[in-house]
Motif scaffolding. Structure first.
Motif, PDB file in Angstrom:
ATOM      1  N   ILE A  20      76.294 103.026   2.711  1.00 58.05           N
ATOM      2  CA  ILE A  20      75.850 104.304   2.131  1.00 58.05           C
ATOM      3  C   ILE A  20      76.517 105.463   2.868  1.00 58.05           C
ATOM      4  O   ILE A  20      77.016 106.417   2.255  1.00 58.05           O
ATOM      5  CB  ILE A  20      74.305 104.428   2.200  1.00 58.05           C
ATOM      6  CG1 ILE A  20      73.647 103.379   1.306  1.00 58.05           C
ATOM      7  CG2 ILE A  20      73.856 105.825   1.810  1.00 58.05           C
ATOM      8  CD1 ILE A  20      72.133 103.285   1.452  1.00 58.05           C
ATOM      9  N   ALA A  21      76.561 105.364   4.217  1.00 58.98           N
ATOM     10  CA  ALA A  21      77.146 106.460   5.015  1.00 58.98           C
ATOM     11  C   ALA A  21      78.638 106.612   4.695  1.00 58.98           C
ATOM     12  O   ALA A  21      79.130 107.737   4.528  1.00 58.98           O
ATOM     13  CB  ALA A  21      76.937 106.188   6.505  1.00 58.98           C
ATOM     14  N   LEU A  22      79.358 105.496   4.606  1.00 58.91           N
ATOM     15  CA  LEU A  22      80.803 105.585   4.329  1.00 58.91           C
ATOM     16  C   LEU A  22      81.049 106.115   2.914  1.00 58.91           C
ATOM     17  O   LEU A  22      81.954 106.932   2.691  1.00 58.91           O
ATOM     18  CB  LEU A  22      81.462 104.204   4.512  1.00 58.91           C
ATOM     19  CG  LEU A  22      81.651 103.748   5.968  1.00 58.91           C
ATOM     20  CD1 LEU A  22      82.084 102.283   6.028  1.00 58.91           C
ATOM     21  CD2 LEU A  22      82.672 104.627   6.703  1.00 58.91           C
ATOM     22  N   GLN A  40      70.524  92.490  -6.294  1.00 56.61           N
ATOM     23  CA  GLN A  40      69.870  93.039  -7.490  1.00 56.61           C
ATOM     24  C   GLN A  40      69.049  94.293  -7.127  1.00 56.61           C
ATOM     25  O   GLN A  40      69.107  95.310  -7.819  1.00 56.61           O
ATOM     26  CB  GLN A  40      68.960  91.984  -8.117  1.00 56.61           C
ATOM     27  CG  GLN A  40      68.402  92.456  -9.446  1.00 56.61           C
ATOM     28  CD  GLN A  40      67.412  91.479 -10.041  1.00 56.61           C
ATOM     29  OE1 GLN A  40      67.291  90.341  -9.585  1.00 56.61           O
ATOM     30  NE2 GLN A  40      66.698  91.908 -11.061  1.00 56.61           N
ATOM     31  N   SER A  41      68.331  94.182  -6.022  1.00 58.65           N
ATOM     32  CA  SER A  41      67.521  95.329  -5.608  1.00 58.65           C
ATOM     33  C   SER A  41      68.398  96.559  -5.374  1.00 58.65           C
ATOM     34  O   SER A  41      68.099  97.656  -5.864  1.00 58.65           O
ATOM     35  CB  SER A  41      66.757  94.933  -4.330  1.00 58.65           C
ATOM     36  OG  SER A  41      66.220  96.038  -3.704  1.00 58.65           O
ATOM     37  N   VAL A  42      69.520  96.383  -4.652  1.00 55.38           N
ATOM     38  CA  VAL A  42      70.395  97.526  -4.356  1.00 55.38           C
ATOM     39  C   VAL A  42      71.018  98.059  -5.647  1.00 55.38           C
ATOM     40  O   VAL A  42      71.083  99.272  -5.867  1.00 55.38           O
ATOM     41  CB  VAL A  42      71.479  97.130  -3.325  1.00 55.38           C
ATOM     42  CG1 VAL A  42      72.491  98.251  -3.138  1.00 55.38           C
ATOM     43  CG2 VAL A  42      70.837  96.776  -1.991  1.00 55.38           C
ATOM     44  N   ALA A  43      71.450  97.133  -6.525  1.00 54.43           N
ATOM     45  CA  ALA A  43      72.074  97.566  -7.792  1.00 54.43           C
ATOM     46  C   ALA A  43      71.097  98.410  -8.610  1.00 54.43           C
ATOM     47  O   ALA A  43      71.497  99.334  -9.326  1.00 54.43           O
ATOM     48  CB  ALA A  43      72.529  96.350  -8.584  1.00 54.43           C
ATOM     49  N   GLU A  44      69.804  98.099  -8.481  1.00 51.24           N
ATOM     50  CA  GLU A  44      68.785  98.865  -9.218  1.00 51.24           C
ATOM     51  C   GLU A  44      68.341 100.105  -8.460  1.00 51.24           C
ATOM     52  O   GLU A  44      67.402 100.795  -8.858  1.00 51.24           O
ATOM     53  CB  GLU A  44      67.582  97.958  -9.513  1.00 51.24           C
ATOM     54  CG  GLU A  44      67.912  96.887 -10.553  1.00 51.24           C
ATOM     55  CD  GLU A  44      66.834  95.801 -10.648  1.00 51.24           C
ATOM     56  OE1 GLU A  44      65.838  95.869  -9.899  1.00 51.24           O
ATOM     57  OE2 GLU A  44      67.016  94.885 -11.467  1.00 51.24           O
ATOM     58  N   GLY A  45      68.978 100.363  -7.319  1.00 52.68           N
ATOM     59  CA  GLY A  45      68.679 101.582  -6.564  1.00 52.68           C
ATOM     60  C   GLY A  45      67.465 101.471  -5.663  1.00 52.68           C
ATOM     61  O   GLY A  45      66.939 102.472  -5.193  1.00 52.68           O
ATOM     62  N   SER A  57      69.869 108.724  -0.695  1.00 49.34           N
ATOM     63  CA  SER A  57      71.325 108.596  -0.517  1.00 49.34           C
ATOM     64  C   SER A  57      71.869 107.435  -1.336  1.00 49.34           C
ATOM     65  O   SER A  57      72.966 107.522  -1.894  1.00 49.34           O
ATOM     66  CB  SER A  57      71.677 108.382   0.946  1.00 49.34           C
ATOM     67  OG  SER A  57      71.054 109.329   1.735  1.00 49.34           O
ATOM     68  N   LEU A  58      71.108 106.336  -1.418  1.00 50.80           N
ATOM     69  CA  LEU A  58      71.571 105.188  -2.212  1.00 50.80           C
ATOM     70  C   LEU A  58      71.708 105.601  -3.673  1.00 50.80           C
ATOM     71  O   LEU A  58      72.729 105.303  -4.325  1.00 50.80           O
ATOM     72  CB  LEU A  58      70.593 104.008  -2.065  1.00 50.80           C
ATOM     73  CG  LEU A  58      70.861 102.798  -2.957  1.00 50.80           C
ATOM     74  CD1 LEU A  58      72.239 102.187  -2.650  1.00 50.80           C
ATOM     75  CD2 LEU A  58      69.774 101.723  -2.791  1.00 50.80           C
ATOM     76  N   ALA A  59      70.703 106.310  -4.176  1.00 54.43           N
ATOM     77  CA  ALA A  59      70.748 106.752  -5.580  1.00 54.43           C
ATOM     78  C   ALA A  59      71.998 107.612  -5.818  1.00 54.43           C
ATOM     79  O   ALA A  59      72.692 107.445  -6.827  1.00 54.43           O
ATOM     80  CB  ALA A  59      69.484 107.526  -5.919  1.00 54.43           C
ATOM     81  N   GLU A  60      72.316 108.486  -4.880  1.00 56.73           N
ATOM     82  CA  GLU A  60      73.467 109.394  -5.051  1.00 56.73           C
ATOM     83  C   GLU A  60      74.788 108.624  -5.118  1.00 56.73           C
ATOM     84  O   GLU A  60      75.613 108.864  -5.998  1.00 56.73           O
ATOM     85  CB  GLU A  60      73.534 110.394  -3.884  1.00 56.73           C
ATOM     86  CG  GLU A  60      72.561 111.560  -4.030  1.00 56.73           C
ATOM     87  CD  GLU A  60      72.404 112.325  -2.721  1.00 56.73           C
ATOM     88  OE1 GLU A  60      71.357 112.955  -2.572  1.00 56.73           O
ATOM     89  OE2 GLU A  60      73.326 112.263  -1.865  1.00 56.73           O
ATOM     90  N   VAL A  61      74.994 107.693  -4.177  1.00 57.67           N
ATOM     91  CA  VAL A  61      76.303 107.012  -4.130  1.00 57.67           C
ATOM     92  C   VAL A  61      76.457 105.994  -5.263  1.00 57.67           C
ATOM     93  O   VAL A  61      77.570 105.716  -5.701  1.00 57.67           O
ATOM     94  CB  VAL A  61      76.587 106.374  -2.744  1.00 57.67           C
ATOM     95  CG1 VAL A  61      76.818 107.439  -1.706  1.00 57.67           C
ATOM     96  CG2 VAL A  61      75.492 105.417  -2.308  1.00 57.67           C
ATOM     97  N   LEU A  62      75.315 105.474  -5.756  1.00 56.26           N
ATOM     98  CA  LEU A  62      75.399 104.612  -6.948  1.00 56.26           C
ATOM     99  C   LEU A  62      75.768 105.465  -8.163  1.00 56.26           C
ATOM    100  O   LEU A  62      76.615 105.094  -8.977  1.00 56.26           O
ATOM    101  CB  LEU A  62      74.068 103.902  -7.203  1.00 56.26           C
ATOM    102  CG  LEU A  62      73.733 102.696  -6.305  1.00 56.26           C
ATOM    103  CD1 LEU A  62      72.285 102.252  -6.547  1.00 56.26           C
ATOM    104  CD2 LEU A  62      74.689 101.528  -6.541  1.00 56.26           C
ATOM    105  N   ALA A  63      75.138 106.617  -8.240  1.00 56.53           N
ATOM    106  CA  ALA A  63      75.340 107.481  -9.421  1.00 56.53           C
ATOM    107  C   ALA A  63      76.771 108.007  -9.484  1.00 56.53           C
ATOM    108  O   ALA A  63      77.359 108.097 -10.572  1.00 56.53           O
ATOM    109  CB  ALA A  63      74.344 108.639  -9.403  1.00 56.53           C
ATOM    110  N   SER A  66      80.705 105.801  -6.016  1.00 56.03           N
ATOM    111  CA  SER A  66      81.435 105.517  -4.773  1.00 56.03           C
ATOM    112  C   SER A  66      80.945 104.238  -4.117  1.00 56.03           C
ATOM    113  O   SER A  66      81.590 103.700  -3.217  1.00 56.03           O
ATOM    114  CB  SER A  66      81.324 106.696  -3.799  1.00 56.03           C
ATOM    115  OG  SER A  66      79.969 107.023  -3.584  1.00 56.03           O
ATOM    116  N   LEU A  67      79.801 103.714  -4.562  1.00 57.87           N
ATOM    117  CA  LEU A  67      79.286 102.467  -3.993  1.00 57.87           C
ATOM    118  C   LEU A  67      78.941 101.489  -5.105  1.00 57.87           C
ATOM    119  O   LEU A  67      78.292 101.858  -6.079  1.00 57.87           O
ATOM    120  CB  LEU A  67      78.038 102.752  -3.146  1.00 57.87           C
ATOM    121  CG  LEU A  67      77.454 101.535  -2.430  1.00 57.87           C
ATOM    122  CD1 LEU A  67      77.275 101.814  -0.944  1.00 57.87           C
ATOM    123  CD2 LEU A  67      76.129 101.140  -3.035  1.00 57.87           C
ATOM    124  N   SER A  68      79.425 100.249  -4.945  1.00 66.69           N
ATOM    125  CA  SER A  68      79.046  99.197  -5.898  1.00 66.69           C
ATOM    126  C   SER A  68      78.610  97.979  -5.089  1.00 66.69           C
ATOM    127  O   SER A  68      78.815  97.918  -3.879  1.00 66.69           O
ATOM    128  CB  SER A  68      80.211  98.862  -6.824  1.00 66.69           C
ATOM    129  OG  SER A  68      81.301  98.412  -6.059  1.00 66.69           O
TER     130      SER A  68
END
Ligand SMILES: NC(=O)c1ccc[n+]([C@@H]2O[C@H](COP(=O)([O-])OP(=O)(O)OC[C@H]3O[C@@H](n4cnc5c(N)ncnc54)[C@H](O)[C@@H]3O)[C@@H](O)[C@H]2O)c1
Length: 403
Positions: A20-22, A40-45, A57-63, A66-68
């Motif tokens: 998330i930080a990177l 699955q949990s991370v993919a769902e935010g 922060s997780l929601a932001e980088v998924l949206a 920049s993070l998959s």
């Protein structure tokens, strides 16, 4: 050019906050993890564990893309850099599980290609990074290898990642330069040292902390044997006395890292590490000491006891190697009934706090969660941490009745 990074073990306690930080700092990050549930949990935010500030922060980088996240091991070959954050446990002989680590690394190396950067972020036995570099060359794989140990405190990773200096142990100057370029995204100061010294840095940090906790716990035991109140002694020792400023309180030194890394260091020194081994005996023996002391005051054999907090530390949901579980084991043998409660850990055998407090004859504190700070417990309390509210008239030791 954007850095592209694959974090192997990317949905774990270290890999996920780092990813998330990177990603927040501008890298394109792929989290690779073999736990389908966590992926699955991370993919769902949803964060799979508690980490301050990480949900937003997780929601932001998924949206922003920049993070998959994936379970596909081939993802390793798709980035400029692979950062390894898999667990590095010790076995039943308290030695590092080198074969398990080698198997995992083989799976990664099989998918790497010339020109990539490989960073070990996991805590490893001294010599492992240079050995890994040799194994790459034996395979004819031309990649840059570095060890950049993680030193955050679990639960505070996102706050600390941006401020703690990053230790960069490249096997070659090119590996150091490339690893430095990646970690400079996070902003903090970089410290360049040889890989074996980077490995020792991390083990020395955790072992030093573990031994310090053992000193406090040993003093706690000595004080209690003489009917002295350790917390009062400690307060007198440290008040306006700068040389004692870092002296910790007594408490459980559990969790997935401190004992494990102290034992890695012992194994590295051919099990000739009296200080580390003594620390293990003191810290691991604390639950039994508390129960033995309680037995001198209460007939536990007919008592219901409650343990408040089962996580390995306060305000955390991680039960790994928590000494509260060791306490439960000792109490299960000694007491008529043991109730456990924890606001952060989902366990069908646990009971709500109110039920634990209602039913218990004696209450033990297992982890210093904020939820317990202001409790008024009208039962005998065993609080090795000296965390709970003290009664007006203080007993001389830790086994006391809170008002
Ligand atoms: N937890 C901490 O506070 C902390 C602090 C500093 C360093 N460390 C070190 O970081 C490392 C990781 O610790 P952690 O607490 O994050 O462990 P963890 O178990 O939370 O995370 C490891 C992750 O790796 C995944 N994994 C394991 N093998 C894999 C493989 N072959 N391919 C893909 N994914 C795989 C697991 O599913 C898990 O999600 C350890 O070496 C630990 O000593 C931990």
């Amino acid at each position: 050019m954007k850095h592209s990074v694959c974090i192997v073990g990317g949905c774990g306690h270290i890999g996920l906050p780092l990813g998330i930080a990177l990603a927040s700092a501008g890298a394109r990050v792929t989290l690779l993890d073999n736990s389908a549930k966590r992926v699955q949990s991370v993919a769902e935010g949803r964060m799979p564990f508690l980490e301050r500030g990480a949900d937003e922060s997780l929601a932001e980088v998924l949206a922003d893309g920049s993070l998959s996240v994936t379970t596909d091991p081939d993802a390793v070959g798709g980035s400029d850099a692979a950062v390894v954050t898999i667990g590095t446990p010790v076995d039943e002989f308290l030695s590092p599980q080198i074969r398990t680590f080698d198997r995992a690394m083989d799976g990664i190396l099989d998918r790497m290609r010339d020109g990539q950067l490989l960073i070990l972020r996991s805590t490893v036995f001294p010599g492992v990074t240079e050995r890994l570099d040799r194994r790459c060359r034996e395979r004819g794989l031309r990649i840059d290898v570095a060890h950049c140990p993680e030193r955050i405190a679990q639960g505070f990773a996102l706050e600390e990642t941006g401020s703690l200096p990053q230790i960069i142990g490249g096997v070659t100057p090119t590996a150091t330069r490339r690893a430095s370029a990646l970690f400079s995204l996070l902003g903090p100061r970089l410290i360049d040292i040889p890989p074996v010294e980077a490995e020792l840095c991390k083990l020395f940090c955790n072992t030093y902390r573990y031994i310090n906790f053992a000193i406090a716990n040993q003093f706690y035991v000595i004080a209690n044997k003489f009917g002295a109140d350790f917390a009062r002694v400690r307060s007198a020792m440290t008040t306006e006395y700068p040389r004692m400023a870092g002296f910790p309180g007594a408490g459980f030194a559990g969790g997935p890292c401190l004992l494990k890394d102290t034992m890695q260091l012992a194994a590295f020194n051919h099990n000739d590490f009296v200080l580390g081994q003594a620390a293990m005996m003191i810290n691991e023996g604390l639950p039994t000491f508390l129960v033995e002391q309680a037995k001198q005051r209460y007939d536990l054999s007919t008592a219901t006891v409650a343990i408040l907090g089962m996580a390995f530390k306060g305000n955390n949901d991680d039960p790994r190697d928590s000494l509260a579980y060791k306490l439960r084991k000792v109490l299960t043998f000694e007491a008529a009934k043991v109730l456990c409660t924890d606001p952060y850990i989902q366990d069908p055998s646990f009971v709500p706090l109110e039920a634990a407090l209602d039913e218990a004859d004696v209450v033990f504190l297992g982890a210093c969660h904020d939820e317990y700070r202001d409790l008024s417990i009208r039962k005998p309390v065993v609080d090795v941490f000296n965390y709970l509210k003290r009664p007006a008239a203080q007993d001389a030791d830790s086994t006391r009745t809170a008002a």
